[in-house]
Design a protein around this motif. Structure first.
Motif, short mmCIF file in Angstrom:
data_model
loop_
_atom_site.label_atom_id
_atom_site.label_comp_id
_atom_site.label_asym_id
_atom_site.label_seq_id
_atom_site.Cartn_x
_atom_site.Cartn_y
_atom_site.Cartn_z
N ASP A 1 -33.04 21.33 -5.19
CA ASP A 1 -33.74 21.49 -3.92
C ASP A 1 -32.68 21.65 -2.84
OD1 ASP A 1 -32.77 18.89 -3.31
OD2 ASP A 1 -34.67 17.95 -3.81
N ARG A 2 -33.11 21.91 -1.62
CA ARG A 2 -32.17 22.18 -0.53
C ARG A 2 -31.26 20.97 -0.27
NH1 ARG A 2 -31.33 26.00 3.39
NH2 ARG A 2 -33.13 27.23 2.76
N GLU A 3 -31.81 19.78 -0.33
CA GLU A 3 -31.02 18.57 -0.07
C GLU A 3 -29.90 18.40 -1.10
OE1 GLU A 3 -31.72 13.79 -0.18
OE2 GLU A 3 -33.34 15.01 0.66
N LEU A 4 -30.19 18.61 -2.37
CA LEU A 4 -29.18 18.51 -3.42
C LEU A 4 -28.14 19.62 -3.27
CD1 LEU A 4 -28.03 17.17 -5.92
CD2 LEU A 4 -29.70 18.44 -7.30
N GLU B 1 -27.24 21.09 -0.48
CA GLU B 1 -26.41 20.70 0.68
C GLU B 1 -25.36 19.67 0.25
OE1 GLU B 1 -26.37 21.68 3.95
OE2 GLU B 1 -28.15 22.97 3.96
N GLN B 2 -25.76 18.72 -0.58
CA GLN B 2 -24.84 17.68 -1.05
C GLN B 2 -23.74 18.28 -1.92
OE1 GLN B 2 -26.75 14.51 -3.26
NE2 GLN B 2 -24.82 13.47 -3.66
#
Length: 184
Positions: free
Chosen positions: A47-50, A52-53
């Motif tokens: 997902d976008r959060e992962l 970004e990480q």
């Protein structure tokens, strides 16, 4: 997460078709398409959060977003024939470093040059510790080669640098290898 990062490198450097990615001539793909491609064509869940990480924690700074974080690419290392890395061509520092293995060094000496092989360029670093990261990733006996980059530049070889400070050139003749470092 490390395995997912390696998979993203595979897609963004070598096999965009594996996840049905529409990659442009500089390696950019839609973030949305990348997420959908990974989720639809692999066992990973992205997902976008992962994402970004992964980008934020990548110790080599391999990934870049556009200003709006709508597109993503790898900065260098592509074997996709139509991708042309975005380089800033300039004068290199006096010396650059190339991480490799002792086995690969034998082939380099035999061929007479460090070749770009299936990539767009030979990769070098101004920071020797980053070259050690490259040399050690192969899980073989690492070696870092010190390259007389300024001397090469004066002889007519062009150097470009990526956004994450990887120096690139077409090849490095062995006569410009001025030292071999076998330990950190």
């Amino acid at each position: 997460m490390n395995e997912l990062s390696k998979y993203l490198c595979l897609l963004l450097r070598h096999q965009p078709a594996k996840a049905e990615l529409d990659m442009d001539e500089h390696g950019w793909v839609s973030v949305e398409q990348l997420i959908n491609g990974v989720n639809g064509h692999s066992n990973y869940n992205l997902d976008r959060e992962l994402l970004e990480q992964i980008v934020a924690e990548d110790n080599k700074g391999r990934y870049r977003y556009d200003e709006k974080h709508e597109k993503i690419k790898c900065c260098q290392g592509h074997s996709v024939p139509w991708v042309e890395p975005e380089l800033e061509y300039c004068e290199p520092p006096d010396f650059l470093y190339h991480g490799t293995t002792t086995k690969a060094l034998e082939a380099i000496v035999e061929s007479g040059a460090i070749k770009k092989m299936q990539r767009h360029a030979v990769h070098m670093q101004a920071d020797i510790s980053k070259s050690w990261q490259s040399a050690e990733r192969w899980h073989k006996t690492p070696v870092v080669l010190k390259i007389a980059a300024s001397e090469m530049n004066k002889a007519g070889y062009r150097f470009g640098v990526t956004e994450n400070e990887v120096w690139c050139t077409e090849e490095v003749p062995v006569k410009y290898i001025c030292d071999r470092v076998y330990t950190k």
